[in-house]
Design a protein around this motif. Structure first.
Motif, PDB file in Angstrom:
ATOM      1  N   SER A  58       0.795  -1.212   0.000  1.00  0.00           N
ATOM      2  CA  SER A  58       0.000   0.000   0.000  1.00  0.00           C
ATOM      3  C   SER A  58       0.829   1.265   0.000  1.00  0.00           C
ATOM      4  CB  SER A  58      -0.926   0.010   1.230  1.00  0.00           C
ATOM      5  OG  SER A  58      -1.896  -0.995   1.114  1.00  0.00           O
ATOM      6  N   ASP A  59       2.119   1.189   0.351  1.00  0.00           N
ATOM      7  CA  ASP A  59       2.927   2.396   0.418  1.00  0.00           C
ATOM      8  C   ASP A  59       3.883   2.554  -0.759  1.00  0.00           C
ATOM      9  OD1 ASP A  59       4.587   0.346   0.964  1.00  0.00           O
ATOM     10  OD2 ASP A  59       5.395   1.137   2.855  1.00  0.00           O
ATOM     11  N   THR A  60       3.612   1.819  -1.855  1.00  0.00           N
ATOM     12  CA  THR A  60       4.538   1.864  -2.981  1.00  0.00           C
ATOM     13  C   THR A  60       4.289   3.029  -3.912  1.00  0.00           C
ATOM     14  OG1 THR A  60       3.102   0.377  -4.190  1.00  0.00           O
ATOM     15  CG2 THR A  60       4.929  -0.611  -2.987  1.00  0.00           C
ATOM     16  N   ILE A  80     -10.664  10.805   0.341  1.00  0.00           N
ATOM     17  CA  ILE A  80     -10.337  11.242   1.693  1.00  0.00           C
ATOM     18  C   ILE A  80     -10.127  10.050   2.621  1.00  0.00           C
ATOM     19  CG2 ILE A  80     -11.106  12.628   3.649  1.00  0.00           C
ATOM     20  CD1 ILE A  80     -10.467  14.206   1.080  1.00  0.00           C
ATOM     21  N   GLY A  81     -11.030   9.083   2.569  1.00  0.00           N
ATOM     22  CA  GLY A  81     -10.855   7.866   3.355  1.00  0.00           C
ATOM     23  C   GLY A  81     -11.073   8.044   4.836  1.00  0.00           C
ATOM     24  N   ASN A 111      -5.321   1.534   6.260  1.00  0.00           N
ATOM     25  CA  ASN A 111      -5.432   2.642   7.222  1.00  0.00           C
ATOM     26  C   ASN A 111      -6.375   3.741   6.761  1.00  0.00           C
ATOM     27  OD1 ASN A 111      -3.495   1.380   8.964  1.00  0.00           O
ATOM     28  ND2 ASN A 111      -1.865   2.191   7.627  1.00  0.00           N
ATOM     29  N   TYR A 112      -7.260   3.415   5.806  1.00  0.00           N
ATOM     30  CA  TYR A 112      -8.293   4.350   5.380  1.00  0.00           C
ATOM     31  C   TYR A 112      -9.643   3.628   5.366  1.00  0.00           C
ATOM     32  CZ  TYR A 112      -4.638   7.495   3.561  1.00  0.00           C
ATOM     33  OH  TYR A 112      -3.555   8.330   3.428  1.00  0.00           O
ATOM     34  N   VAL A 133      -8.160  -3.887  -2.474  1.00  0.00           N
ATOM     35  CA  VAL A 133      -8.663  -3.198  -1.283  1.00  0.00           C
ATOM     36  C   VAL A 133      -7.841  -3.664  -0.088  1.00  0.00           C
ATOM     37  CG1 VAL A 133     -10.650  -2.793   0.208  1.00  0.00           C
ATOM     38  CG2 VAL A 133     -10.987  -3.054  -2.270  1.00  0.00           C
ATOM     39  N   ASP A 134      -7.010  -2.780   0.446  1.00  0.00           N
ATOM     40  CA  ASP A 134      -6.259  -3.073   1.661  1.00  0.00           C
ATOM     41  C   ASP A 134      -6.829  -2.347   2.876  1.00  0.00           C
ATOM     42  OD1 ASP A 134      -4.540  -4.748   0.311  1.00  0.00           O
ATOM     43  OD2 ASP A 134      -3.010  -3.216  -0.013  1.00  0.00           O
ATOM     44  N   GLY A 135      -7.597  -1.297   2.642  1.00  0.00           N
ATOM     45  CA  GLY A 135      -8.295  -0.609   3.720  1.00  0.00           C
ATOM     46  C   GLY A 135      -9.696  -1.148   3.885  1.00  0.00           C
ATOM     47  N   VAL A 136     -10.640  -0.282   4.244  1.00  0.00           N
ATOM     48  CA  VAL A 136     -12.046  -0.634   4.375  1.00  0.00           C
ATOM     49  C   VAL A 136     -12.824   0.101   3.288  1.00  0.00           C
ATOM     50  CG1 VAL A 136     -14.095  -0.535   5.852  1.00  0.00           C
ATOM     51  CG2 VAL A 136     -11.849  -1.003   6.859  1.00  0.00           C
ATOM     52  N   LEU A 137     -13.695  -0.629   2.609  1.00  0.00           N
ATOM     53  CA  LEU A 137     -14.548  -0.056   1.575  1.00  0.00           C
ATOM     54  C   LEU A 137     -15.988  -0.332   1.956  1.00  0.00           C
ATOM     55  CD1 LEU A 137     -14.749   1.328  -1.185  1.00  0.00           C
ATOM     56  CD2 LEU A 137     -14.549  -0.931  -2.252  1.00  0.00           C
TER      57      LEU A 137
END
Length: 451
Positions: A58-60, A80-81, A111-112, A133-137
């Protein structure tokens, strides 16, 4: 009619692709069933990623980093997340950018919490598209927050796509609680429609207003290592529903919900289900089929190496009176039952009200096998129930190593059979003396019901 394969092989052809963003190219996929048992998975352990695809980190997506040229982070498009802002426009813009290049990745980073409204993500797109999707959707929180201009029958629709992967380490949160008590049928959470060569893996999907995931008119689907969850009493929250869909593999997933863990509708064939933990739920169902006198054709379905626990049904085939077509080549094998009502059930009198009348036509059931089905049942219902049509008998039912004992209370030793024919390769516990040997005299007549 295709012949039954005891070890059905799901072959999904996916284009090779490789790029500098560390996203592995997806290749011709041949599923081997030699991995760890699903019983090693639990709700306390994150469901691991599919070996067919390695997600990006996610930080790439750092400015000026050439390795991120194919990664489209939705935050770079204005998302915005924070769980309340509407991020729909950012997701649509990121989708368009990822769709237009080969092996593009739409990334919803960790983290979003992203909230988006009803959206159709449509193709055609370039090969190798990934929605990660690595955060929450999640959708808007309940009917009062749902945009008046949006259909409340769909939330995420993926339409006319080929060679797409939907994956990640994150969560799809359905916000379904406020919908469950409404008389109307609320939206399905995720709907794949008229698409091919799909991979869905690794995600947690929960609290859908209705079906968690539906595949409609698709070909070539690999579903693996999902965790699907909603409360036991949430209505119509099927985990995975497939309809008009062929060549499907569902592997190593944990599903607990308020309806069927997996439901298989008309027009499905060559479906392999292996290593699923199911429950609490309504079990794994073929059907319902033949509603409103329709034709239903289902063939070559295998369910194996699976656990069903604390559920209203185990493995079920359900059809309406008046339908036509056939269900054939069905194999239930190596299934553990734990406190299940109706462990093994064929119900050709399925009806949601008390007003359904018997009719002269029915979906024809033949070539259904139950092998190594063991465990415990809830004594409120007989563990084996074969209620076949008055006019169209069920034929070629095979029972082998079926041993079902009461979870609590006394043994119910009176399985129910009606107009059902087959063989017992071994003694069944409880005994099923009501299953008739051989074939019915009317077998020649029922052959006209085939698909």
């Amino acid at each position: 009619m295709e012949q039954t394969h005891w070890h059905l092989i799901i072959v999904i052809t996916i284009a090779l692709s490789q790029n500098s963003s560390n996203v592995e190219g997806r290749a011709h996929f041949h599923k081997e069933h030699k991995g760890p048992s699903v019983y090693a998975l639990s709700s306390q352990d994150p469901v691991s990623q599919s070996p067919a695809y390695s997600p990006v980190q996610s930080d790439t997506n750092e400015p000026g980093n050439s390795s991120s040229d194919c990664i489209f982070d939705v935050t770079s498009f204005g998302a915005i997340g924070d769980g309340s802002a509407d991020d729909t426009a950012a997701f649509r813009a990121a989708w368009k950018a990822a769709c237009d290049i080969e092996s593009g990745v739409l990334l919803a980073p960790s983290n979003y919490i992203f909230m988006i409204t009803s959206t159709i993500f449509s193709g055609p797109c370039k090969p190798g598209l990934v929605f990660q999707v690595d955060g929450v959707l999640m959708p808007p929180n309940g009917p009062d927050c749902w945009p008046k201009s949006d259909s409340n029958r769909e939330w995420l629709v993926f339409y006319r796509l080929d060679q797409m992967t939907f994956t990640g380490t994150g969560t799809i949160e359905g916000n379904g609680e406020q919908w469950w008590e409404l008389p109307c049928k609320p939206h399905r959470l995720i709907h794949f429609f008229m698409s091919s060569d799909l991979v869905v893996s690794g995600l947690r999907i929960q609290n859908s207003p209705q079906f968690h995931m539906k595949f409609d008119s698709c070909t070539g689907v690999l579903i693996e290592k999902l965790f699907i969850s909603s409360p036991k009493l949430s209505p119509n929250t099927d985990g995975i529903h497939i309809e008009g869909t062929k060549h499907v593999g569902i592997y190593n997933s944990v599903i607990g919900n308020g309806d069927d863990c997996i439901s298989i509708g008309p027009g499905c064939s060559n479906v392999d289900i292996d290593g699923v933990t199911c429950g609490p739920s309504h079990g794994i169902s073929i059907g319902s089929l033949g509603v409103h006198n329709s034709q239903a054709c289902v063939s070559n379905i295998t369910v194996r190496n699976t656990m069903v626990k604390d559920s209203d049904n185990g493995v079920r085939i359900k059809t309406w009176q008046g339908g036509t077509g056939s269900v054939s080549g069905i194999s239930f094998e190596n299934i553990e039952m734990n406190n299940v009502r109706n462990c093994i059930i064929i119900d050709q009198y399925y009806c949601l009200t008390k007003a359904c009348r018997n009719q002269t036509s029915a979906v024809y059931l033949t070539d259904v096998s139950y092998r190594n089905i063991k465990g415990t049942y809830d004594v409120h219902s007989p563990p084996i129930h074969f209620a076949c049509s008055d006019t169209v008998p069920c034929t070629n039912i095979t029972m082998s190593e079926v041993e079902l004992l009461p979870h609590e209370g006394e043994l119910v030793d009176d399985p129910f059979c009606w107009n059902s024919y087959g063989i017992q390769e071994t003694l069944t516990i409880p005994p099923i003396d009501c299953l008739q040997d051989g074939e019915p005299d009317s077998l020649a007549e029922v052959s006209t019901y085939g698909c």
